[in-house]
Design a protein around this motif. Structure first.
Motif, PDB file in Angstrom:
ATOM      1  N   PRO B  27       0.821  -1.210   0.000  1.00 16.07           N
ATOM      2  CA  PRO B  27       0.000   0.000   0.000  1.00 16.07           C
ATOM      3  C   PRO B  27       0.855   1.259   0.000  1.00 16.07           C
ATOM      4  O   PRO B  27       1.857   1.331   0.727  1.00 16.07           O
ATOM      5  CB  PRO B  27      -0.812  -0.112   1.295  1.00 16.07           C
ATOM      6  N   GLU B  31      -3.008   4.665   1.454  1.00 13.30           N
ATOM      7  CA  GLU B  31      -3.639   3.401   1.062  1.00 13.30           C
ATOM      8  C   GLU B  31      -3.595   2.387   2.199  1.00 13.30           C
ATOM      9  O   GLU B  31      -2.782   2.481   3.119  1.00 13.30           O
ATOM     10  CB  GLU B  31      -2.931   2.804  -0.162  1.00 13.30           C
ATOM     11  N   SER B  81      -2.398   7.409   6.349  1.00 14.12           N
ATOM     12  CA  SER B  81      -3.734   6.842   6.545  1.00 14.12           C
ATOM     13  C   SER B  81      -4.219   7.126   7.952  1.00 14.12           C
ATOM     14  O   SER B  81      -3.432   7.176   8.893  1.00 14.12           O
ATOM     15  CB  SER B  81      -3.702   5.325   6.329  1.00 14.12           C
ATOM     16  N   SER B  96     -12.460   5.291  -5.663  1.00 14.15           N
ATOM     17  CA  SER B  96     -11.884   6.621  -5.433  1.00 14.15           C
ATOM     18  C   SER B  96     -12.456   7.595  -6.447  1.00 14.15           C
ATOM     19  O   SER B  96     -13.053   7.193  -7.442  1.00 14.15           O
ATOM     20  CB  SER B  96     -10.357   6.604  -5.568  1.00 14.15           C
ATOM     21  N   ILE B 131      -6.230  -3.824  -1.872  1.00  9.84           N
ATOM     22  CA  ILE B 131      -5.689  -2.512  -1.521  1.00  9.84           C
ATOM     23  C   ILE B 131      -6.768  -1.463  -1.768  1.00  9.84           C
ATOM     24  O   ILE B 131      -7.459  -1.519  -2.781  1.00  9.84           O
ATOM     25  CB  ILE B 131      -4.424  -2.196  -2.350  1.00  9.84           C
ATOM     26  N   LYS B 133      -8.148   2.895  -0.881  1.00 10.17           N
ATOM     27  CA  LYS B 133      -7.780   4.250  -0.476  1.00 10.17           C
ATOM     28  C   LYS B 133      -8.395   4.524   0.889  1.00 10.17           C
ATOM     29  O   LYS B 133      -9.609   4.333   1.090  1.00 10.17           O
ATOM     30  CB  LYS B 133      -8.344   5.277  -1.473  1.00 10.17           C
ATOM     31  N   ASP B 134      -7.568   5.019   1.788  1.00 11.75           N
ATOM     32  CA  ASP B 134      -8.016   5.297   3.144  1.00 11.75           C
ATOM     33  C   ASP B 134      -9.264   6.184   3.173  1.00 11.75           C
ATOM     34  O   ASP B 134     -10.155   5.988   3.994  1.00 11.75           O
ATOM     35  CB  ASP B 134      -6.872   5.989   3.886  1.00 11.75           C
TER      36      ASP B 134
END
Lengths: 335, 335, 335, 335
Positions: B27, B31, B81, B96, B131, B133-134
């Motif tokens: 990540p 991520e 993150s 995203s 994986i 995206k935060d």
């Protein structure tokens, strides 16, 4: 009185309206007898007269006097009417509604199942006189020109209502496709809601009318509406008033995600691929409150009409011109 | 890690997904590496896997791991993150968006032109790890069952968003047509907005599911949806989640004047005769705020799911069952 | 660089701002160093500088550089910024927000609990340079005059937001009470939403400004706002931007049943007798989308500003004039 | 007929209502004579009877029969009425409106300037019979208990309308302050709009009623409403039905930024510090459409009432109990 009467739907080439004497009853309780000053000629008159809507049960009676946008003076007021002899009033296609149903008690009386339509289910204004319901006529502001303002009562309210149903506002863009009787008003009403108005027309003459009416941008295009989204991008709202299936199909391609297509003419939606978060709405005339707002806006000089006057007896010829696309703005009949 | 990988779209009868080792990168900033607990199997996975959407550029890459509704635990968090190892999180199809455009800054990031879709433009959750995206993952409330709640992240938010776009409220009625993965949730979300929910299904098993999910009325019908408006009347809103053109066409006939048809599946609108004041809207997943509201409602016990668990390696078989109409509610894959 | 710095709140008569050298740090990731072209002088600067808001924790730091409406050119862009050296950008009071909370993800980032306010919690633009967050600056349209357009970034967006929160439209009327920095813009934004704008002012000079800005009607009144509702009737919306409790109390009496009072200044509501179906709303700056719309409208020539230019070093004198009611429209400082 | 008649406003301790014979005229065109089955006792009856509203011109006539929430059977129908002898109907405080003004033609007839209020401007239902306008009575669903459902016609519609004016929805929270006649219904209507309902009461008995009515959370507090926002946080909406200025002031502090305070009782707003983006709305009964929706919801079992029955002749004693806070839910009078 004299009237242009439809006895049997037929192509306008056959002059289906006859100029003849017609007996009118007295106004009953809550009714008005109105002496017609001016009566607009709507594209939907043409549909009815030529028999396109027989399948929908329109006209609902024969013989019938067409015409649903009118200004006149009250000649006689039935008992219980709030208007008096001499009042200058107007009438829209919304002849009456039940007054009791959920639509009627929420300001959506134009959607009432028992609605009567001027010139389609009851006699209209291609005539010297018309009878109307007191609760469904409107006071005409004193500063309006009476002979040329009758189209406020159909294209005016239709364009305004459609604008209300669109996604408009100061930060938004709108296409108006079709710059005829309704479209040339919609260009103005769309701007009254703050949006930037882009006129789209397949006719050079209509494109010039759009400029005259203050469109922020005018796009002349071919009958295929080729390449519009590529050249001009998509908009928050698209309003279609061109009686062409191609115009509706094109409109759908010009709407942004999250935006709205308003269709104010007869036609179908094809190829509306889902899911995508856009909105499509039909619009048909409007309730009394919208009509009143239109009259005030016109009185304030914020809605203008392009009107050509004809004699009542010329109705067949006017309809023929309308069919040929030769009317710029709106035609009105003067008895 | 192990994953079910699509190398070439093909009919599920040919078992297009292969269970194989797949290399996952680390990540990056912002991520998360998430260990999958449960991954839902969506009807749109089927479309992509069978190649129906190649014409739309989906999948955007090959090989690809499908799957876009997932719950898992954070295994590793990239720099910046806000989540930490061990956090239980979920991810929806909205992988995203750009964060800068007009859609993104107004809470409509699901409409962003640069949106990435989990399992369609980037690798999804038919795998042991994913994986994400935060900023686009969600905290899963502690009282939810982790193996059976992953469908909240697609049918949950899809049903909820569609309900928001409809005309609902305590005094209103809604038809929900198609009681599959989304429809069985929509019956509940429509009621959360106050409306009376009438389920319409062509399958006896789905009709029973509708009853179990609390529909106020359940209508079993043939594949032609014959005579529904005559027998049951029209409603303020109709939501269509049945992947059948006939269902959409029927939905249009069931909407009251002034009402709304929401279409949440792929298909066209045909014969939408104008003008009539009704609204048609497409709906597709929803923004993060809607997803958060769905999670809270589920945590409060107000949204329930009917879920059947399968092993990750059984994905081809599950998709086959889904194609056959044999999945009641939603199937999930457990790695 | 040179800046007008506040070390200790005090009455402007004491010239609390000192023109001095001030050290500025380098822009970090996602930050911009902006060379100030123009900085507006807001009435709320006066409140902070004189110490009125110490009770609310404003200013949040000392010394501080005031000023929150600015246009400038990018001098240096930190890593990750999308802007480049030379770009002409603007910044509003909304310096930054968290980006994650429910307000931020629904386009209401101006309501975020972690919001930073330019010139109140971080250094502002009464200076030669300012540091800003890349995500919270705006591209300034090329056709705007850079020295006189900085007030778009506070009065512009404030007036526009307040108009969005009011009940406006083509058929509606609005009073705008107080024709200062915000009010002289609100007259225009209210009209952009279709309403008829009636300006109310206790100052002859401000009343003349209202006429110049296109108010549909201008009412000059005494400081008691005597007899307004009797003489002019009530309106669908009333927007109050006069920093006087009397103005707010009067505004409440001028709202129609079903209408809306929007209050954009500091003050209380008194004697709001319930129940009566009216709405009162506070309004404070606005989110980025509104700011972008304001810039586009200004670029289209639909929002104009009345601006007087001063030198940066004259800030104390300008604030004094503002306090005395001697500024017509808005003052800006030019470094 | 027998009626409880007010000849002169006075404190209820003085038993201002006298049980006496009262002559009733015949119903005219569009009117109904209704034999009262049940009549609710509203807190606003108390205000009028004790003379609190003489300053507002209420009662508009003397002697007057109070009472504005009623169920009864049609005894005689004047010409033009759509109802017939034997029909079970109800009447709310909205006795009639003009039918012509902008409020009336947009479904806001409860805001009409010419509105008549049952039991305040015309005789009400503390009587064996009442005359009503055919267009303003409602059909009572057959499955409702007639003796205990009359409060639907005032607390029912009042609670429902206030809920419509609030910011509600499945993802939202609402406080309801004051669990009396209206509040115990509002707890339910707030939930019908999807929100989580938190009841706030200064009375243990009322708090227990809130639990019985299905509040999601019940907060018992002192008469100062101490520390509520600290302990329970703020909500999207707050609805105040407690006739106490302190309750309104507290309500204001419990609203989130972007949220709405609805005030359904008499009182003022104090210390509403602006600018802050919150909304305050007054609410007063509601239009006919809302009343019809309430009846349907009650018929569907979604609105329940807590009612205690008394004899008509006991009206003075019932009002005394109401003043003492001893009525739990609502009292009704049975002739």
């Amino acid at each position: 009185m004299k009237a242009m009467v439809l006895h049997r739907p037929a192509p306008v080439e056959q002059k289906p309206l006859s100029y003849e004497d017609y007996d009118l009853r007295e106004p009953g309780p809550g009714e008005l007898l109105i002496k017609v000053i001016s009566c607009g000629v709507c594209h939907s008159n043409l549909h009815m007269i030529e028999g396109d809507w027989v399948k929908y049960g329109v006209p609902a009676k024969l013989p019938i006097i067409p015409g649903h946008e009118v200004i006149g003076t009250v000649s006689m007021a039935g008992p219980g009417s709030l208007h008096r002899e001499g009042d200058v009033v107007g009438l829209s296609p919304l002849y009456s509604s039940c007054g009791r149903c959920d639509y009627c008690i929420t300001g959506n009386e134009h959607l009432c199942d028992s609605v009567q339509i001027t010139g389609e289910t009851v006699d209209g204004c291609y005539a010297e006189y018309i009878i109307a319901k007191d609760e469904y006529v409107y006071d005409v502001p004193g500063n309006l020109d009476l002979e040329t303002s009758s189209p406020l009562f159909c294209p005016g309210v239709t364009a305004y209502r459609a604008s209300k149903l669109a996604s408009l506002g100061p930060g938004k863009d709108a296409y108006v496709i079709g710059i005829g009787g309704v479209g040339h008003v919609a260009l103005q009403t769309v701007k009254l809601f703050g949006a930037r108005a882009v006129a789209v027309s397949t006719s050079e003459a209509h494109a010039r009318l759009a400029e005259e009416m203050g469109a922020d941008e005018v796009v002349s295009t071919d009958r295929e509406y080729s390449g519009l989204s590529e050249r001009y991008g998509r908009a928050d709202s698209v309003l279609v008033f061109s009686p062409s299936q191609k115009a509706i199909d094109t409109g759908l391609k010009l709407v942004k995600k999250g935006g709205t297509l308003v269709v104010g003419v007869f036609g179908d939606i094809h190829e509306f691929r889902f899911p995508t978060e856009i909105t499509v709405r039909g619009s048909v005339i409007g309730p009394r409150k919208d009509m009143k707002e239109v009259l005030r806006l016109a009185s304030d000089g914020k809605i203008r009409l392009k009107v050509t006057k004809f004699r009542l007896s010329e109705a067949n010829e006017v309809l023929q011109r309308l069919k040929n696309g030769e009317i710029i703005g709106r035609a009105v009949l003067i008895p």
